[in-house]
Design a protein around this motif. Structure first.
Motif, PDB file in Angstrom:
ATOM      1  N   ASP A   1       0.830  -1.211   0.000  1.00  0.00           N
ATOM      2  CA  ASP A   1       0.000   0.000   0.000  1.00  0.00           C
ATOM      3  C   ASP A   1       0.864   1.260   0.000  1.00  0.00           C
ATOM      4  O   ASP A   1       0.588   2.231  -0.723  1.00  0.00           O
ATOM      5  N   LYS A   2       1.914   1.250   0.804  1.00  0.00           N
ATOM      6  CA  LYS A   2       2.787   2.427   0.901  1.00  0.00           C
ATOM      7  C   LYS A   2       3.580   2.626  -0.393  1.00  0.00           C
ATOM      8  O   LYS A   2       3.745   3.753  -0.874  1.00  0.00           O
ATOM      9  N   ILE A   3       4.082   1.514  -0.932  1.00  0.00           N
ATOM     10  CA  ILE A   3       4.874   1.614  -2.158  1.00  0.00           C
ATOM     11  C   ILE A   3       3.992   2.053  -3.330  1.00  0.00           C
ATOM     12  O   ILE A   3       4.435   2.788  -4.218  1.00  0.00           O
ATOM     13  N   ARG A   4       2.730   1.642  -3.339  1.00  0.00           N
ATOM     14  CA  ARG A   4       1.834   2.049  -4.418  1.00  0.00           C
ATOM     15  C   ARG A   4       1.654   3.571  -4.429  1.00  0.00           C
ATOM     16  O   ARG A   4       1.517   4.182  -5.499  1.00  0.00           O
TER      17      ARG A   4
ATOM     18  N   ALA B   1      -4.322  -9.313  -2.218  1.00  0.00           N
ATOM     19  CA  ALA B   1      -4.869  -8.335  -1.274  1.00  0.00           C
ATOM     20  C   ALA B   1      -4.426  -6.915  -1.598  1.00  0.00           C
ATOM     21  O   ALA B   1      -5.155  -5.955  -1.326  1.00  0.00           O
ATOM     22  N   GLY B   2      -3.238  -6.769  -2.174  1.00  0.00           N
ATOM     23  CA  GLY B   2      -2.702  -5.444  -2.482  1.00  0.00           C
ATOM     24  C   GLY B   2      -3.003  -4.970  -3.883  1.00  0.00           C
ATOM     25  O   GLY B   2      -2.565  -3.891  -4.285  1.00  0.00           O
ATOM     26  N   GLY B   3      -3.726  -5.792  -4.661  1.00  0.00           N
ATOM     27  CA  GLY B   3      -4.086  -5.382  -6.015  1.00  0.00           C
ATOM     28  C   GLY B   3      -2.918  -5.336  -6.971  1.00  0.00           C
ATOM     29  O   GLY B   3      -2.912  -4.533  -7.916  1.00  0.00           O
ATOM     30  N   ALA B   4      -1.922  -6.202  -6.783  1.00  0.00           N
ATOM     31  CA  ALA B   4      -0.755  -6.208  -7.667  1.00  0.00           C
ATOM     32  C   ALA B   4      -1.160  -6.598  -9.090  1.00  0.00           C
ATOM     33  O   ALA B   4      -2.026  -7.445  -9.298  1.00  0.00           O
TER      34      ALA B   4
ATOM     35  N   LYS C   1      -1.229  -3.537 -21.390  1.00  0.00           N
ATOM     36  CA  LYS C   1      -2.683  -3.387 -21.383  1.00  0.00           C
ATOM     37  C   LYS C   1      -3.098  -2.317 -20.380  1.00  0.00           C
ATOM     38  O   LYS C   1      -4.025  -1.537 -20.646  1.00  0.00           O
ATOM     39  N   GLY C   2      -2.413  -2.293 -19.255  1.00  0.00           N
ATOM     40  CA  GLY C   2      -2.705  -1.278 -18.259  1.00  0.00           C
ATOM     41  C   GLY C   2      -2.374   0.119 -18.757  1.00  0.00           C
ATOM     42  O   GLY C   2      -3.143   1.066 -18.563  1.00  0.00           O
ATOM     43  N   ILE C   3      -1.230   0.218 -19.447  1.00  0.00           N
ATOM     44  CA  ILE C   3      -0.809   1.511 -19.987  1.00  0.00           C
ATOM     45  C   ILE C   3      -1.806   2.011 -21.028  1.00  0.00           C
ATOM     46  O   ILE C   3      -2.159   3.196 -21.080  1.00  0.00           O
ATOM     47  N   GLU C   4      -2.289   1.086 -21.858  1.00  0.00           N
ATOM     48  CA  GLU C   4      -3.224   1.438 -22.930  1.00  0.00           C
ATOM     49  C   GLU C   4      -4.542   1.989 -22.392  1.00  0.00           C
ATOM     50  O   GLU C   4      -5.213   2.785 -23.065  1.00  0.00           O
ATOM     51  N   ARG C   5      -4.923   1.569 -21.201  1.00  0.00           N
ATOM     52  CA  ARG C   5      -6.168   2.087 -20.638  1.00  0.00           C
ATOM     53  C   ARG C   5      -5.917   3.263 -19.679  1.00  0.00           C
ATOM     54  O   ARG C   5      -6.793   3.651 -18.919  1.00  0.00           O
ATOM     55  N   GLY C   6      -4.701   3.783 -19.732  1.00  0.00           N
ATOM     56  CA  GLY C   6      -4.397   4.986 -18.981  1.00  0.00           C
ATOM     57  C   GLY C   6      -3.719   4.761 -17.646  1.00  0.00           C
ATOM     58  O   GLY C   6      -3.469   5.719 -16.896  1.00  0.00           O
ATOM     59  N   LYS C   7      -3.379   3.518 -17.346  1.00  0.00           N
ATOM     60  CA  LYS C   7      -2.721   3.221 -16.069  1.00  0.00           C
ATOM     61  C   LYS C   7      -1.252   3.613 -16.156  1.00  0.00           C
ATOM     62  O   LYS C   7      -0.554   3.224 -17.096  1.00  0.00           O
ATOM     63  N   LYS C   8      -0.776   4.362 -15.174  1.00  0.00           N
ATOM     64  CA  LYS C   8       0.595   4.874 -15.243  1.00  0.00           C
ATOM     65  C   LYS C   8       1.545   4.241 -14.227  1.00  0.00           C
ATOM     66  O   LYS C   8       2.712   4.614 -14.159  1.00  0.00           O
ATOM     67  N   HIS C   9       1.054   3.332 -13.428  1.00  0.00           N
ATOM     68  CA  HIS C   9       1.927   2.672 -12.459  1.00  0.00           C
ATOM     69  C   HIS C   9       1.524   1.207 -12.334  1.00  0.00           C
ATOM     70  O   HIS C   9       0.383   0.844 -12.647  1.00  0.00           O
ATOM     71  N   SER C  10       2.451   0.386 -11.874  1.00  0.00           N
ATOM     72  CA  SER C  10       2.173  -1.040 -11.699  1.00  0.00           C
ATOM     73  C   SER C  10       2.989  -1.588 -10.542  1.00  0.00           C
ATOM     74  O   SER C  10       4.071  -1.072 -10.221  1.00  0.00           O
ATOM     75  N   ILE C  11       2.465  -2.663  -9.955  1.00  0.00           N
ATOM     76  CA  ILE C  11       3.158  -3.365  -8.876  1.00  0.00           C
ATOM     77  C   ILE C  11       3.356  -4.814  -9.290  1.00  0.00           C
ATOM     78  O   ILE C  11       2.410  -5.505  -9.686  1.00  0.00           O
ATOM     79  N   ILE C  12       4.586  -5.281  -9.212  1.00  0.00           N
ATOM     80  CA  ILE C  12       4.909  -6.693  -9.445  1.00  0.00           C
ATOM     81  C   ILE C  12       5.364  -7.276  -8.111  1.00  0.00           C
ATOM     82  O   ILE C  12       6.321  -6.776  -7.506  1.00  0.00           O
ATOM     83  N   VAL C  13       4.683  -8.311  -7.631  1.00  0.00           N
ATOM     84  CA  VAL C  13       5.097  -8.982  -6.393  1.00  0.00           C
ATOM     85  C   VAL C  13       5.818 -10.264  -6.777  1.00  0.00           C
ATOM     86  O   VAL C  13       5.273 -11.117  -7.493  1.00  0.00           O
ATOM     87  N   LEU C  14       7.024 -10.400  -6.293  1.00  0.00           N
ATOM     88  CA  LEU C  14       7.915 -11.494  -6.676  1.00  0.00           C
ATOM     89  C   LEU C  14       8.337 -12.320  -5.472  1.00  0.00           C
ATOM     90  O   LEU C  14       8.915 -11.780  -4.522  1.00  0.00           O
TER      91      LEU C  14
END
Length: 319
Positions: free
Chosen positions: A151-154, A183-186, A207-220
Motif C-alpha cells: 500500500d505504501k509503495i503504491r 490483497a494489495g491489487g498487484a 494493457k494497463g498503460i493502454e487504458r491509462g494506467k501509469k503505475h504497476s506493482i509486481i510482487v515477486l
C-alpha cells in the motif's frame, strides 16, 4: 504424561510466543511440569532447558519472535546429534516434546518419533507451506506486514508513474506473494509454483498503460529469482525501467495479529492434550476451522499446495 518440554526451531514467526504460552499454561492446567528448551535443537543437544511457570510466559502473547530463541543445527540431522538430544530429554525425565517450527523442525520431530520419543509438531512459519493445515502460525501477520508495505509503495509508484518490483520471502512456497499480491491489487504476481514468461508480464503491463494506467506493482517470491535480476531482464529485453523493494526480514517480525494469536493458542493447547493422553508422533493443524492432527511422518511425505483458484483469480482481477 507428567513432564513435557517445548522448543521453537528454524526461522522465527509471529505467534510462536503465543504457542509457547498455550503449551505451558495448558500443561500446568493439567498438573504437568513444562520445560522450555532454549535455542531449538541445538540447545536440546546441550541440555539447555529449564522448568517454566505461569509467570514465565506472562506478557508474551503480543510479542513477535520467540522467548525460547531459535537456531538451526546441522549436527541434529545426524544419529549422534539426535541421540544426544534424547539423552538430555530422558535424563531430565521429559516424556514428550512439542516442536514449534517449519518443515525442517517437523523432520527433526519425525526423527525423534522414529526413535520412540513422543513428539508433537506445531506449524510455526510465515511461509504457510506445511501440509495438513490451512494456515501456519505467523502467516497472517507476515501477510498483513507485506500488504501494508505494498500500500505504501503504491503511493510512491502512483506519484512517479513507475513500475515497482516488490520481492517477498518464499523460496519454495509462494503463499506470501500470492495472498499479499491479491490483497494489495498487484498487477503481476510471480511464484515458484507457476511458470512465467516475461513476455506475458509485459503484455499485462502494456494493457494497463493502454487504458491509462501509469503505475504497476509486481510482487515477486524470492524462489522465482531476485528483484534485481527481474529488473535487469525487463530493462534489457523490453527497455522497461523499474524500481525495486526487497522487504527482507521485516516480514518475520512484529506483533502477531489476533488470528495468529488465536491459532497458536488453539494448536498449542491441542498439542498438550495429545501428550496428556499419551499420544505422540502427531502434527497439529487447522483445516476448515477445525483443529486436527495427522501422523507427523506421513504428513511430511506430502507437498503443500497453493490454494486452487487464487492465482487465476489474481490474474482475472488485475486486468
Amino acid at each position: 504424561m507428567k513432564k513435557i518440554a517445548v522448543l521453537t526451531s528454524g526461522g522465527d514467526s509471529p505467534g510462536m510466543n503465543a504457542a509457547v504460552r498455550a503449551v505451558v499454561r495448558k500443561g500446568i492446567f493439567h498438573e504437568m511440569d513444562v520445560y522450555g528448551v532454549y535455542q531449538g535443537y541445538a540447545g536440546l543437544m546441550e541440555g539447555n532447558m529449564k522448568k517454566l511457570e505461569l509467570g514465565s510466559v506472562g506478557d508474551i502473547i503480543h510479542r513477535g519472535g520467540t522467548i525460547l530463541y531459535t537456531a538451526r543445527s546441522e549436527e541434529f540431522k545426524t544419529d549422534e546429534g539426535q541421540n544426544k538430544a534424547l539423552t538430555h530429554l530422558r535424563n531430565n525425565g521429559i516424556e514428550g516434546l512439542v516442536v514449534i517450527g517449519g518443515d525442517g523442525s517437523y523432520r527433526g520431530a519425525g526423527k525423534l518419533t522414529e526413535k520412540g520419543f513422543p513428539c508433537i509438531g506445531l506449524p510455526g512459519t510465515i511461509d504457510n507451506d506445511i501440509p495438513g493445515t490451512d494456515f501456519t502460525i505467523g502467516f497472517d501477520t507476515a501477510l498483513n506486514t507485506v500488504v501494508s508495505a505494498i500500500d505504501k509503495i503504491r503511493d510512491t509508484a502512483t506519484s512517479h508513474d513507475r513500475t515497482f518490483i516488490i520481492e517477498v520471502m518464499g523460496r519454495h512456497a509462494g503463499d506470501i506473494a500470492l495472498w499479499s499480491g491479491l490483497a494489495g491489487g498487484a498487477e503481476t504476481i510471480l511464484i515458484p509454483e507457476r511458470k512465467h514468461d516475461l513476455s506475458d508480464v509485459m503484455v499485462r503491463l502494456k494493457k494497463g498503460i493502454e487504458r491509462g494506467k501509469k503505475h504497476s506493482i509486481i510482487v515477486l517470491a524470492e524462489g522465482v529469482g531476485s528483484a534485481d535480476e527481474l529488473a535487469s531482464k525487463l530493462k534489457d529485453q523490453f527497455s522497461l525501467e523499474t524500481r525495486i523493494s526487497v522487504l527482507g526480514h521485516i516480514q518475520r517480525g512484529g506483533t502477531p495479529t489476533g488470528l495468529d494469536r488465536v491459532l497458536a493458542s488453539r494448536l498449542g493447547a491441542r498439542a498438550v492434550e495429545l501428550l496428556f493422553d499419551g499420544k505422540g508422533g502427531r502434527a497439529v493443524g487447522m483445516q476448515n476451522q477445525k483443529i486436527i492432527d495427522h501422523d507427523i511422518i506421513e504428513i511430511l511425505k506430502h507437498k503443500d499446495q497453493v490454494v486452487e483458484g487464487l492465482y487465476t483469480l489474481s490474474q482475472q482481477l488485475s486486468i
